[in-house]
Design an enzyme around this catalytic site. Structure first.
Site, short mmCIF file in Angstrom:
data_model
loop_
_atom_site.label_atom_id
_atom_site.label_comp_id
_atom_site.label_asym_id
_atom_site.label_seq_id
_atom_site.Cartn_x
_atom_site.Cartn_y
_atom_site.Cartn_z
N HIS A 149 2.77 4.85 -0.75
CA HIS A 149 2.78 5.85 -0.97
C HIS A 149 4.13 6.65 -0.58
O HIS A 149 4.92 6.13 -1.27
CB HIS A 149 1.99 6.52 0.48
CG HIS A 149 2.65 6.31 1.59
ND1 HIS A 149 3.93 6.84 1.92
CD2 HIS A 149 2.32 5.52 2.93
CE1 HIS A 149 3.92 6.51 3.29
NE2 HIS A 149 2.77 5.90 3.53
N GLN B 199 10.24 7.58 9.93
CA GLN B 199 10.72 8.79 11.35
C GLN B 199 8.62 8.73 12.07
O GLN B 199 8.49 8.32 13.18
CB GLN B 199 11.21 9.35 11.77
CG GLN B 199 12.82 9.19 11.77
CD GLN B 199 13.30 10.72 12.40
OE1 GLN B 199 13.12 12.09 11.91
NE2 GLN B 199 15.01 9.85 12.75
N ALA C 34 1.18 -1.13 0.22
CA ALA C 34 0.19 -0.07 -0.12
C ALA C 34 1.23 1.10 0.31
O ALA C 34 0.92 2.11 0.73
CB ALA C 34 -1.06 -0.15 0.94
N SER D 39 0.09 7.33 5.24
CA SER D 39 0.64 6.56 5.94
C SER D 39 -0.43 5.63 5.15
O SER D 39 -1.74 6.20 4.52
CB SER D 39 -0.45 6.55 7.14
OG SER D 39 -0.54 4.80 7.90
N GLN E 205 9.13 2.32 16.27
CA GLN E 205 9.62 1.03 15.78
C GLN E 205 11.28 0.99 15.47
O GLN E 205 12.10 0.14 15.51
CB GLN E 205 8.82 1.38 14.49
CG GLN E 205 9.46 -0.04 13.51
CD GLN E 205 8.54 -0.42 12.22
OE1 GLN E 205 7.68 -0.92 12.51
NE2 GLN E 205 8.56 0.30 10.56
N GLY F 248 5.79 8.36 1.09
CA GLY F 248 6.32 8.23 1.68
C GLY F 248 7.77 7.36 1.86
O GLY F 248 8.53 7.23 1.80
N HIS F 249 6.91 5.82 0.57
CA HIS F 249 7.95 5.24 1.35
C HIS F 249 8.49 4.78 -0.11
O HIS F 249 10.15 4.99 -0.53
CB HIS F 249 6.93 3.77 0.98
CG HIS F 249 5.79 3.20 1.56
ND1 HIS F 249 4.56 3.75 1.65
CD2 HIS F 249 6.35 2.42 2.87
CE1 HIS F 249 3.57 2.64 2.33
NE2 HIS F 249 5.24 1.97 3.05
N GLN G 62 2.52 -9.48 13.67
CA GLN G 62 2.43 -7.62 14.50
C GLN G 62 1.23 -7.31 14.59
O GLN G 62 1.00 -5.99 15.24
CB GLN G 62 3.96 -7.41 14.05
CG GLN G 62 3.73 -6.62 12.36
CD GLN G 62 4.08 -5.21 11.42
OE1 GLN G 62 5.32 -6.26 10.79
NE2 GLN G 62 4.07 -4.11 11.20
#
Length: 275
Positions: free
Chosen positions: A29, A143, A27, A180, A148, A31-32, A56
């Protein structure tokens, strides 16, 4: 771009002196993609993984609802210049029940750990497995998931993985909402309310910089959450960046983080700012 589903095929192909790795649950976005772009730039070979890790998730409904967009993800990775994508099945990653437990001590008991028991054991287990499979020289993480990052840093140091960890700044939408994979689950109406999370972090920072104590800062912002009809607050805390423990007095010379988790439209969202 090469796409592999098996561990052996992946390991047989990855034989570079410089491997940059971005583990994801798909999924994807921007950010990735920013992490992938940096891995591409800084390494001879860039590798991403897409695996929705069941160990998890302490909430089965959350696991079932997690968005899965493999075709779109692969297209985005290829356009970003990614060299290799590892897309294993659950059976490939866990041929049998996972019984190993990784104890991160106090770090897994606070913040996210207090609300998601077992979550960081699952994170530590799957990241360890992925590191052994890919054997990267550098690994990239955002971040936004500050705890994590701390967990993985502890994992790498305590188990002597010899991997350089690269933690990258949170990528945000124009209105401030942290990117996210869960954001797509928000209705259009509730999406309009979502930037309140980032605004609450900025409010906390401003209060601290103006001499308000951490405890009073937390109280004032929690009151704002409780007065908002769309949000259910889980936590809002002022913590030391080094160990994520709550602080009693703000010292501008010490790196600090304001962290929060809240439910909006049935979606659990987290965010933080570091200063």
């Amino acid at each position: 771009m090469k796409v592999f589903e098996s561990i052996i095929e992946t390991q047989n192909y990855i034989k570079s002196h410089s491997v940059g790795f971005v583990p994801t649950m798909g999924a994807l976005h921007e950010g990735h993609i920013s992490l992938i772009s940096r891995a591409v730039k800084e390494n001879e070979l860039s590798v991403a993984s897409i695996f929705v890790n069941p160990t998890q998730f302490n909430n089965p409904d959350d696991l079932a609802k997690y968005p899965r967009t493999l075709e779109t993800d692969l297209d985005r990775l290829e356009k970003a210049g990614c060299d290799v994508v590892f897309v294993p099945s659950v059976r490939e990653m866990y041929p049998g029940p996972a019984v190993l437990k990784i104890d991160f001590g106090r770090l897994e008991q606070i913040l996210e750990g207090a609300f998601r028991p077992g979550h960081f054991n699952g994170v530590g287990l799957v990241v360890s497995k992925l590191f052994h499979i890919v054997r990267p020289h550098r690994a990239y993480f955002g971040q936004k998931d500050i705890q994590q990052c701390a967990i993985i840093n502890r994992l790498v140091n305590d188990l002597s993985f010899g991997i350089e960890l690269v933690f990258c700044e949170t990528v945000r939408e124009p209105d401030g909402l942290a990117m996210s994979s869960r954001n797509v689950r928000l209705s259009p109406e509730k999406r309009q309310a979502a930037p309140f999370i980032y605004q609450s972090l900025l409010q906390g920072k401003e209060l601290l910089l103006n001499g308000v104590s951490p405890a009073e800062t937390e109280r004032q912002v929690a009151a704002a959450y409780n007065g908002h009809p769309d949000f259910t607050l889980e936590y809002y805390e002022v913590v030391a960046f080094e160990n994520l423990e709550r602080i009693q007095h703000y010292d501008p010379s010490v790196k600090t983080a304001v962290v929060t988790a809240a439910h909006l439209d049935g979606v659990r969202l987290i965010d933080n700012i570091i200063f």
